[in-house]
Design a protein around this motif. Structure first.
Motif, mmCIF file in Angstrom:
data_model
loop_
_atom_site.group_PDB
_atom_site.id
_atom_site.type_symbol
_atom_site.label_atom_id
_atom_site.label_comp_id
_atom_site.label_asym_id
_atom_site.label_seq_id
_atom_site.Cartn_x
_atom_site.Cartn_y
_atom_site.Cartn_z
ATOM 1 N N ALA A 1 4.212 12.806 -25.201
ATOM 2 C CA ALA A 1 4.277 11.390 -25.554
ATOM 3 C C ALA A 1 4.880 10.584 -24.417
ATOM 4 C CB ALA A 1 5.122 11.215 -26.815
ATOM 5 N N GLU A 2 4.145 9.554 -23.989
ATOM 6 C CA GLU A 2 4.633 8.647 -22.950
ATOM 7 C C GLU A 2 5.094 7.333 -23.580
ATOM 8 O OE1 GLU A 2 0.676 10.262 -20.913
ATOM 9 O OE2 GLU A 2 1.181 9.432 -22.874
ATOM 10 N N SER A 3 6.000 6.662 -22.886
ATOM 11 C CA SER A 3 6.436 5.334 -23.319
ATOM 12 C C SER A 3 6.961 4.566 -22.107
ATOM 13 C CB SER A 3 7.523 5.433 -24.387
ATOM 14 O OG SER A 3 8.669 6.073 -23.859
ATOM 15 N N GLY A 4 7.131 3.256 -22.288
ATOM 16 C CA GLY A 4 7.748 2.446 -21.245
ATOM 17 C C GLY A 4 6.824 1.528 -20.490
ATOM 18 N N VAL B 1 4.548 -6.730 -16.305
ATOM 19 C CA VAL B 1 5.635 -7.243 -15.472
ATOM 20 C C VAL B 1 5.057 -8.057 -14.326
ATOM 21 C CG1 VAL B 1 7.214 -5.351 -16.021
ATOM 22 C CG2 VAL B 1 5.698 -5.174 -14.026
ATOM 23 N N GLN B 2 5.935 -8.817 -13.679
ATOM 24 C CA GLN B 2 5.514 -9.585 -12.513
ATOM 25 C C GLN B 2 5.713 -8.762 -11.237
ATOM 26 O OE1 GLN B 2 7.597 -13.335 -12.548
ATOM 27 N NE2 GLN B 2 6.318 -14.155 -14.191
ATOM 28 N N PRO B 3 4.997 -9.106 -10.184
ATOM 29 C CA PRO B 3 5.195 -8.396 -8.910
ATOM 30 C C PRO B 3 6.656 -8.426 -8.480
ATOM 31 C CG PRO B 3 3.228 -9.757 -8.809
ATOM 32 C CD PRO B 3 3.904 -10.086 -10.114
ATOM 33 N N GLY B 4 7.137 -7.292 -7.993
ATOM 34 C CA GLY B 4 8.520 -7.175 -7.556
ATOM 35 C C GLY B 4 9.473 -6.662 -8.621
ATOM 36 N N GLU B 5 9.021 -6.660 -9.864
ATOM 37 C CA GLU B 5 9.878 -6.187 -10.951
ATOM 38 C C GLU B 5 9.789 -4.670 -11.103
ATOM 39 O OE1 GLU B 5 10.149 -10.155 -13.750
ATOM 40 O OE2 GLU B 5 8.794 -8.538 -14.364
ATOM 41 N N SER B 6 10.553 -4.150 -12.076
ATOM 42 C CA SER B 6 10.657 -2.706 -12.263
ATOM 43 C C SER B 6 10.279 -2.306 -13.686
ATOM 44 C CB SER B 6 12.091 -2.239 -11.983
ATOM 45 O OG SER B 6 12.474 -2.524 -10.652
ATOM 46 N N LEU B 7 9.899 -1.049 -13.832
ATOM 47 C CA LEU B 7 9.656 -0.432 -15.130
ATOM 48 C C LEU B 7 10.085 1.026 -15.055
ATOM 49 C CD1 LEU B 7 6.091 -1.530 -16.354
ATOM 50 C CD2 LEU B 7 8.262 -2.024 -17.479
ATOM 51 N N ARG B 8 10.438 1.572 -16.197
ATOM 52 C CA ARG B 8 10.772 2.991 -16.274
ATOM 53 C C ARG B 8 9.915 3.630 -17.353
ATOM 54 N NH1 ARG B 8 16.064 6.097 -18.573
ATOM 55 N NH2 ARG B 8 16.196 7.794 -17.035
ATOM 56 N N LEU B 9 9.115 4.598 -16.952
ATOM 57 C CA LEU B 9 8.289 5.337 -17.886
ATOM 58 C C LEU B 9 9.000 6.627 -18.296
ATOM 59 C CD1 LEU B 9 4.779 5.055 -16.184
ATOM 60 C CD2 LEU B 9 5.897 3.453 -17.731
ATOM 61 N N SER B 10 8.765 7.023 -19.546
ATOM 62 C CA SER B 10 9.328 8.270 -20.057
ATOM 63 C C SER B 10 8.207 9.127 -20.632
ATOM 64 C CB SER B 10 10.355 7.993 -21.149
ATOM 65 O OG SER B 10 11.419 7.222 -20.665
ATOM 66 N N CYS B 11 8.392 10.432 -20.523
ATOM 67 C CA CYS B 11 7.423 11.378 -21.080
ATOM 68 C C CYS B 11 8.189 12.567 -21.637
ATOM 69 C CB CYS B 11 6.452 11.840 -20.007
ATOM 70 S SG CYS B 11 5.431 13.245 -20.480
#
Length: 115
Positions: free
Chosen positions: A5-8, A12-22
C-alpha cells in the motif's frame, strides 16, 4: 497474501516537497529490496529509487540530490522524500517489493507538480 500500500501523493507546486510511504504486509519475513518506480502519461515505467536489504541505495540520475529513499526494516516500510519537485516529476508512483520468490507491486499514487 502480500499487500503493498502506497500513500502520500498529491498536487504540489514546483519547488515544494512530498513524502511517499509504502508498507508491505501479509508475510512473516522482510523483503530483499524495496523500490519506487514512476510512470508518466505516454512513457514507460522507470526506476526512481531503490533500497536493498544491505542498505545500498540507487537513484535515477534525474532525481539525485532531490529525492531520498529510506526504510524501516521491521515494518517493511519504505519512504521517498521528494524535495524541489519539478513538473517533470508528475507521474503515478509505484512501490515494488522484492522477495526471494518474486516481486509484488502496489496500486500506485498520483504525484502532480503544477503551478
Amino acid at each position: 497474501q502480500v499487500r503493498v500500500a502506497e500513500s502520500g501523493g498529491g498536487l504540489v507546486q514546483p519547488g515544494e516537497s512530498l513524502r511517499l510511504s509504502c508498507t508491505a504486509s501479509g508475510v512473516p519475513f522482510s523483503p530483499n529490496a524495496m523500490a519506487w518506480y514512476r510512470q508518466a502519461p505516454g512513457k514507460e515505467r522507470e526506476l526512481v529509487a531503490a533500497m536493498h536489504v544491505s542498505g545500498n541505495k540507487e537513484y535515477a540520475d534525474s532525481v539525485k540530490g532531490r529525492f531520498t529513499i529510506s526504510r524501516e526494516l521491521r515494518q517493511s516500510t519504505v519512504y521517498l522524500q521528494m524535495n524541489t519537485l519539478k513538473p517533470e516529476d508528475t507521474a503515478v508512483y509505484y512501490c515494488k517489493v522484492k522477495y526471494s520468490y518474486g516481486d509484488v507491486w502496489g496500486q500506485g499514487t498520483q504525484v502532480t507538480v503544477s503551478s
